[in-house]
Scaffold this active site. Structure first.
Site, short mmCIF file in Angstrom:
data_model
loop_
_atom_site.label_atom_id
_atom_site.label_comp_id
_atom_site.label_asym_id
_atom_site.label_seq_id
_atom_site.Cartn_x
_atom_site.Cartn_y
_atom_site.Cartn_z
CB CYS A 294 15.91 -16.62 32.62
SG CYS A 294 17.49 -17.04 33.31
CD GLU B 179 16.15 -20.54 33.58
OE1 GLU B 179 16.22 -20.19 32.37
OE2 GLU B 179 16.57 -19.87 34.52
#
Lengths: 541, 541
Positions: free
Chosen positions: B315, B278
């Site tokens: 994120c 990720e």
């Protein structure tokens, strides 16, 4: 095989759908100057039909056509995609005896096998249509809002799976129908809502063309977007296809060398994409002592039939036979030797496959640890079934020779000293499509330790069966750890194959009308969904 | 940061479980000579605890310990793994205020956030325990034998999913608990039956140690095999870990550069393995005209709060804000500018993160197409929230600068000419973790074209919300097309994360006693299974 003079002819014909033209966005195109010819498998002679290798621009156009079709195709009701798959199945079933003869000519496979494979191919199209109607492929999950939850409320969250985008599919030589143009990779990609760019196998380009025409007819009859299926000819086009930015996943069936090359290319792209390559497996068969004692001769007969079936040209061909040293095993090896020596020569798919088979057998023959038991090199264009015995030390020491698939009607017997050595040999194996255990009920009851190893090594574990013959169903796995495939989490046969081409998307606090039908409150598709952690088909208020 | 003198001390201490020793197979080990120190996030000063970088031999030992544990761990009843996960959760919840203070010291995160994140981390352990009890992760499928089927009978086929093997997990800097030692990757790998080798993040090694100790206590209390969890310290150990033959998958949360490097290494292994990284997302937020007209000021306030939350170290931080040219959008940008200018400086996780943030903002500041609207460079060790406006041509021309995540409390506003240009801008975006649409009911009703693009670009599409704050639930997707993640088919948050570490295995004609419990006739686990194409919990005869 290039023919420069064809180019001038082509410019006036390229829109008219001549044989040998590439399939791009519902049109036919032959802008290239490289002309290829299929060969008759039995004679090796070139067949008369020309096939025009796709140019880089044509590969690009095919990928763009697929990308353009994706937006429409992905978002149409799954029931419409199901109609398309059923229409393909109907078109395949309607292909006449001239089609069967063409496939025979290109592959040397017997007519009965081709008819059977066609039935399997149309059957798997219809099975994926069922999957689309069943709806579990959506993986629908709904977590309803919990506005009063402490310390923080939960917002409405809904998840389902969508197609990843255009998929490049590389057909296999050994299944001109079931693993090719309209094969399992194509069927599962189309089912997932992913347009396909198919690279025709050079071994059966005529077959590929007839099947592609069938798919295009089905697409037209069911009003699919023009670029939903595309096909390019040519041996040099694979790299351009895998590297094309529009392509989002790859399906491949073939050699370890070829599959790994595609994996490496895909991993090195600016945007890496997944490759599902089904490559190399030796499919070990373990023979337990009681079974040999009770029915050794029957096993020798059945195993021989599995090894030589279809000239051994199956990914699941049993290439390694393991047994524990005993009088029964020695007797079995003698029986197997006699039966293998009795097998007639067979014509293989093409000269490349035959040449690889001969080279593979020759290397075994020259190795000091290997004893040839049955079969010689056959003359002409034929393959002679062959049986070898290898020293167990080769397996234990990880000799690469025993880990490599020899594509064709050959197998290798290994005698192990005892159960412990058997376990060690199995541990030394690389990943496999299948592993088979043949035993009587009593000895199987104590075989948990074997099962534990086998299920870690293989995608499919068989008890008292033979690995050739792969059922197309929900529970099938035709996959396995590397190098059997490039990704053990996939299967290329059976309905789970659709999962490879889907990705989950979550919708947070989304108005009902903007949600995919699979996630709407009323549950208009009537599918089972995981609602607040429980499977349910109910409509939501 | 190396301390040669420590080595002699260590030889006598290495078995005694001192702080800073690596966690290998239930033991502590510090054979290396490189000593690392955590730093206080607020001051940048080294903290006194030494951490011993794992040697190559220690990484190897940790991987072998995981592999040794796999055979036991994978085949134990899922309910036992659930007990282990719950025990970890209990141990995490029991960590005292000294633990919270340690995390604060290493990360500069406020105590309330740390307590909240700890609750999330233990909560997701318990959620995966529920998944193990629910049993849908098995993906159990049974195709019963059809001995009378024509032309060929069908043999009994049963499929379920097993863990892929030991998993290497790389923790994130920004979630010292929820995406680290006992975070989502670890939880989902353990749930799947895969032992973990965790690489502690250099930014919070003390935290990692306390959490690893909690996991080891839980493993001991629930009688797990010793190598079920291992942890190594050091910045140079990642490559050895990813390349180790025992490792079968990788979970990573971090930068695009770091994640891609791991992907490339994993793809180049003799046996390639999947990496779930990720990485980078700018999380576009699209503001529709009516919403700005009705509640522009509220949106400016909410969006500012989302951008500066936790110093923007998420994120899912919104890094790009798109609106259509209008008086309302101009007024909104003024409001947003005023609010962003009002935000106080914040301490970041560490000097590396701060330095990257400053560099990223400086590059924006220097670009001729970008206008700084609010925020200056802050003095000392602090980050000043910053707002920029970029020319739409930069997006349309695919300028890499607007595609790159700036990790920290900054965002970029882009004004588009009209709806068509908005669509073109969204098409030009790379893959995202999230995409957000803020609009009134009327305008959302006509936003199907926007949804079609957003669901292709992102793993999660939000309506009238803000992307920071990721629910841990069944329906969550924290994933998305590259470069948001390396594989859009996975999620690193929510229960679907377990799928990344499972592979299907098919059992053909297998005696009931040799089948996994999930597939046995009696259905001893009471789970739902796909039997002959229909979901059912019934026992089979």
């Amino acid at each position: 095989m290039s023919d420069q003079s064809s180019q001038s002819n082509l410019s006036s014909q390229s829109k008219q759908g001549f044989a040998g033209h590439n399939f791009i966005g519902g049109q036919r195109s032959a802008e290239g100057s490289v002309v290829l010819y299929s060969r008759a498998a039995a004679s090796g002679d070139a067949l008369p039909m020309p096939f025009y290798q796709a140019t880089v621009a044509e590969v690009d156009a095919a990928c763009h056509a697929a990308a353009a079709a994706f937006t429409t195709f992905r978002s149409m009701p799954a029931s419409q995609r199901a109609d398309f798959l059923c229409a393909i199945a109907d078109e395949l079933d309607a292909l006449g005896t001239d089609f069967v003869e063409l496939v025979q000519q290109e592959t040397a496979l017997p007519a009965a096998r081709i008819m059977g494979e066609r039935g399997r191919t149309s059957g798997q199209m219809r099975l994926f249509a069922e999957v689309l109607k069943r709806g579990d492929f959506y993986g629908a999950r709904i977590d309803l809002a919990l506005p009063d939850r402490q310390p923080l409320p939960r917002v409405d969250l809904r998840q389902c799976r969508l197609g990843v985008g255009p998929v490049a599919v590389f057909g296999a030589s050994n299944f001109p129908l079931a693993f090719s143009t309209a094969g399992g990779d194509t069927a599962s990609a189309l089912a997932a809502g992913c347009p396909v760019v198919f690279k025709a196998h050079s071994g059966h380009m005529g077959t590929a063309e007839k099947v592609a025409e069938a798919i295009v007819r089905a697409a037209e009859k069911t009003a699919m977007p023009a670029g939903v299926f595309n096909m390019v000819f040519g041996s040099g086009v694979g790299e351009a296809l895998v590297k094309h930015p529009a392509i989002q996943a790859v399906g491949f069936t073939g050699s370890l060398h070829g599959g790994r090359a595609l994996c490496d290319m895909a991993a090195a792209r600016p945007q890496p994409i997944p490759v599902f390559a089904e490559m190399s497996s030796i499919n070990p068969v373990i023979l337990m002592p009681q079974a040999l004692s009770v029915r050794g001769e029957k096993i020798a007969s059945e195993l021989t039939a599995s090894v030589v079936l279809g000239a051994g040209q199956f990914c699941t061909n049993p290439g390694l036979v393991l047994g524990i040293r005993s009088a029964e095993f020695s007797a079995f090896v003698d029986q197997l030797t006699a039966r293998m020596a009795d097998q007639p020569v067979q014509c293989m798919l093409n000269s490349g496959v035959l040449s690889s088979y001969r080279k593979g057998c020759a290397v075994l023959r020259q190795h000091s640890g290997i004893t040839p038991l049955a079969g010689e090199e056959a003359p002409d264009r034929c393959a002679q079934p062959q049986l070898f015995k290898a020293d167990v030390s080769m397996l234990l020491q990880g000799d690469a020779l025993l880990q490599e698939e020899i594509f064709g009607p050959a197998t290798i017997v290994v005698e192990v000293a005892d159960h412990a050595q058997l376990l060690a040999c199995l541990q030394a194996l690389h990943g496999q499509l299948t592993a088979t255990l043949i035993g009587e009920a009593d000895e199987l009851a104590g075989a948990a330790d074997l099962m534990t190893i086998l299920e870690q090594k293989a995608g499919r574990v068989l008890i008292n069966g033979y690995p050739t013959g792969v059922e197309v169903s929900d529970a099938m796995v035709h996959g396995g750890p590397y190098p059997a495939t490039s990704d053990a989490r996939g299967t290329s046969v059976g309905t789970l194959a659709i999962d490879r081409f889907l990705r989950p998307v979550c919708y947070q606090n989304c108005p009902d009308a903007l949600l995919p039908a699979a996630l709407q409150n009323a549950n208009p598709l009537g599918i089972s969904r995981l609602v607040n952690g429980e499977q349910s088909r109910r409509a939501l208020p």
